[in-house]
Design a protein around this motif. Structure first.
Motif, short mmCIF file in Angstrom:
data_model
loop_
_atom_site.label_atom_id
_atom_site.label_comp_id
_atom_site.label_asym_id
_atom_site.label_seq_id
_atom_site.Cartn_x
_atom_site.Cartn_y
_atom_site.Cartn_z
N ARG A 62 7.61 5.38 14.94
CA ARG A 62 7.08 4.22 14.52
C ARG A 62 6.83 3.59 15.69
NH1 ARG A 62 6.87 3.09 9.04
NH2 ARG A 62 7.81 5.14 7.80
N PRO A 77 0.71 8.72 12.52
CA PRO A 77 -0.54 7.05 11.84
C PRO A 77 0.84 6.48 11.94
CG PRO A 77 0.20 9.45 10.72
CD PRO A 77 0.36 9.53 12.03
N ASN A 78 2.37 7.02 12.04
CA ASN A 78 2.76 5.36 11.29
C ASN A 78 3.45 4.48 12.26
OD1 ASN A 78 2.81 6.62 8.77
ND2 ASN A 78 4.41 7.90 9.39
N GLU A 106 4.04 1.34 14.44
CA GLU A 106 3.92 0.55 14.50
C GLU A 106 4.24 -1.16 15.25
OE1 GLU A 106 6.53 -0.32 10.78
OE2 GLU A 106 5.27 0.13 9.47
N HIS A 136 -11.65 4.35 6.96
CA HIS A 136 -10.31 4.31 7.55
C HIS A 136 -10.23 5.14 9.31
CE1 HIS A 136 -8.88 4.85 3.19
NE2 HIS A 136 -8.27 3.71 3.49
N GLN A 190 -9.32 1.99 11.93
CA GLN A 190 -7.33 1.72 11.70
C GLN A 190 -6.66 2.15 12.36
OE1 GLN A 190 -8.11 -1.70 10.78
NE2 GLN A 190 -10.51 -1.12 10.83
N ILE A 191 -5.35 1.30 12.85
CA ILE A 191 -4.49 2.02 13.31
C ILE A 191 -3.43 1.40 12.94
CG2 ILE A 191 -2.68 2.43 15.25
CD1 ILE A 191 -5.49 2.67 17.38
N SER A 192 -2.04 1.33 12.33
CA SER A 192 -0.93 0.91 12.00
C SER A 192 -0.19 -0.26 12.86
CB SER A 192 -0.54 1.37 10.84
OG SER A 192 0.28 2.49 11.91
N ARG A 241 1.29 -3.10 14.53
CA ARG A 241 1.32 -4.98 13.90
C ARG A 241 2.42 -5.55 15.65
NH1 ARG A 241 1.92 -5.85 8.54
NH2 ARG A 241 1.80 -3.14 7.74
N CYS A 277 -6.55 -3.08 15.98
CA CYS A 277 -5.82 -2.69 15.24
C CYS A 277 -5.59 -3.67 14.62
CB CYS A 277 -4.61 -3.32 16.78
SG CYS A 277 -4.61 -1.96 18.09
N GLN A 308 -4.36 -5.30 11.44
CA GLN A 308 -3.01 -4.95 11.20
C GLN A 308 -1.22 -6.68 12.67
OE1 GLN A 308 -0.91 -2.56 8.53
NE2 GLN A 308 -3.06 -1.57 9.24
N CYS A 312 -8.02 -9.96 13.65
CA CYS A 312 -6.44 -10.15 13.64
C CYS A 312 -6.74 -11.34 12.79
CB CYS A 312 -5.78 -9.75 14.57
SG CYS A 312 -6.20 -8.04 15.47
#
Length: 473
Positions: free
Chosen positions: A197, A220-221, A223, A250, A253-255, A257, A279, A281, A305
């Motif tokens: 993460r 994939p997680n 952040e 999907h 998409q990259i998670s 933040r 990105c 998110q 974004c």
């Protein structure tokens, strides 16, 4: 009597191990893997590692660099009654040994990775506790000489003992400042840590786009990503293989933040466009000293974004009022903005931000010499909840602007007026009389009197004043 006892001890021979006990020991050695030595992540000149020899029975030559060594679990002590009789009187059990397992694990949780590896070599109990999965959610390695690629390989291999080739408990890897980190180390993380993460590789200038692509594609997680100072990184995107395997909805998409790309000098508008498209998110983005970015890159960013809360484009000298007009599209979501040393920003850009971003809490506009009292007045009236403001080196800001700021922003806690030539003690007194919660005031290189500084100290008792007036102390 003593002589007879010693003679009897010499003639005594330990019984041979039965086949059953031999099988048990063999099974234990198979189930308990080897422990990475502290030499894996510590320079060889530390105590206990002189001349390339540690305190364990294993040996490895160390010549000027940190290498990886692997040691077996500490052996259990022989406890035969006759040997106990002949041995020296046992010392009292150390107080730390009286702690229960859960308390020892709690103590170990405060140790960095290298010290945790040292603890694993003390005894068998400490070995088992030091490799408790709860302690290995984070790996932190530091040092310019460490062979971090090999260290990551050995550590992840040990952590994958229960789930072959996959380390499910590891969530954070911090190797900031490890200059010997290469793409090979990042490949190890990408392949073994699918639950990652948080990744911090600040200052690791040998990594490239391809390795970063692998990490974000296979984790994939993820952040939180810090690649500040990685001058070869110019983009954040998925690998082509990952984009093909994932569904069209999907696949891009990259998670992530939180993204810090400070000092990524080669980043350009097109790279920022790709980052924004993948990105979407993002909530925290730092682009300090990305000197090739322009207003066009910010336009791309705002298209994809729309959830950004914190944004820094400090020292991006090509960012102007048009860029701030794009940033203003974030509206009430924007809470933190840094445009320090963006010399092309004037009151016009400040008015855009103030008009639409009414919930702004932090603004750093140091060195924006085009900002005047008019821009500060508009900012104060529209962003009344402002808590931190830096307008140092803005020579056109005077006491008039400060007065308007003080009469509108009562929650102000931090104010920097460093090198503001037009500021006097009168403006400071107005601020102190209205902003009682002020905690930090920087008036270095400002022509303010000692009386004004004492006035601030009386009214804002918790305020720390940074100044260059030798008469005030």
């Amino acid at each position: 009597m003593a002589k007879a006892h010693i003679t009897g001890l010499k003639k005594y021979t330990l019984p041979r191990k039965t086949a059953e006990s031999h099988d048990k020991d063999s099974d234990l050695s198979m189930r308990t893997l080897s422990t990475p030595s502290p030499a894996l992540i510590c320079p060889p000149n530390l105590p206990g590692f002189q001349n390339g020899r540690g305190s364990s029975t294993s040996s490895s030559s160390i010549t000027g660099e940190t290498v990886a060594m692997v040691h077996s679990p500490p052996p259990t002590r022989l406890t035969h009654p006759l040997i106990r009789l002949a041995s020296r009187p046992q010392k009292e059990q150390a107080s730390i040994e009286r702690l229960p397992d859960h308390a020892m694990v709690q103590v170990f949780s405060f140790l960095p990775t290298n010290q945790l590896c040292r603890c694993a070599r003390v005894c068998r109990r400490w070995y088992n506790l030091a490799w408790d999965p709860r302690l290995w959610r984070t790996i932190r390695l530091t040092g310019e000489t460490i062979n971090v690629d090999r260290a990551l390989k050995v550590l992840t291999r040990r952590l994958c003992q229960d789930t072959p080739n996959v380390c499910l408990m590891l969530e954070t890897v911090s190797v900031s400042g490890c200059r010997r980190l290469t793409d090979r180390g990042l490949y190890t993380i990408a392949q073994c840590c699918p639950e990652l993460r948080r990744l911090e590789v600040s200052g690791c200038y040998n990594i490239s786009n391809e390795a970063v692509f692998d990490v974000v594609s296979l984790c994939p997680n993820l952040e939180h990503l810090d690649v500040s100072g990685c001058s070869k990184v110019t983009c954040i995107s998925l690998t082509r293989e990952a984009s093909i395997k994932l569904s069209p909805l999907h696949g891009k998409q990259i998670s992530i933040r939180y993204l810090d790309m400070t000092d990524c000098f080669v980043l350009e508008d097109e790279g920022l466009h790709t980052i924004a498209a993948h990105c979407t998110q993002l909530t925290h983005l730092y682009l300090r000293r990305c000197v090739r970015l322009t207003d066009e890159g910010l336009r791309y960013l705002m298209i994809y974004c729309a959830s950004i809360k914190e944004l820094s484009v400090s020292d991006c000298r090509f960012v102007s009022d048009f860029g701030l007009r794009e940033i203003a599209k974030l509206e009430s979501r924007l809470r933190y903005l840094s445009i320090a040393h963006c010399g092309r920003v004037t009151d016009v850009g400040i008015r855009y931000v103030a008009k639409y971003c009414g919930k702004l809490r932090y603004l750093n506009a140091r060195g924006c010499e085009g900002i005047t009292d008019h821009g500060l007045e508009y900012l104060a009236k529209n962003c009344a909840k402002l808590k931190s403001l830096d307008i140092g080196k803005c020579p056109l800001v005077s006491d008039t602007g400060l007065e308007c700021l003080a009469l509108n922003c009562f929650n102000l806690k931090r104010l920097s007026l460093k090198s503001c030539e037009s500021i006097t003690g009168q403006g400071l007194q107005i601020v102190a009389a209205n902003c009682f919660d002020l905690q930090m005031l920087n008036v270095q290189d400002c022509e303010v009197s000692v009386e004004a500084l004492r006035f601030v100290k009386r009214h804002c008792k918790r305020c720390v004043i940074e100044h260059t007036n030798p008469a005030f102390f």
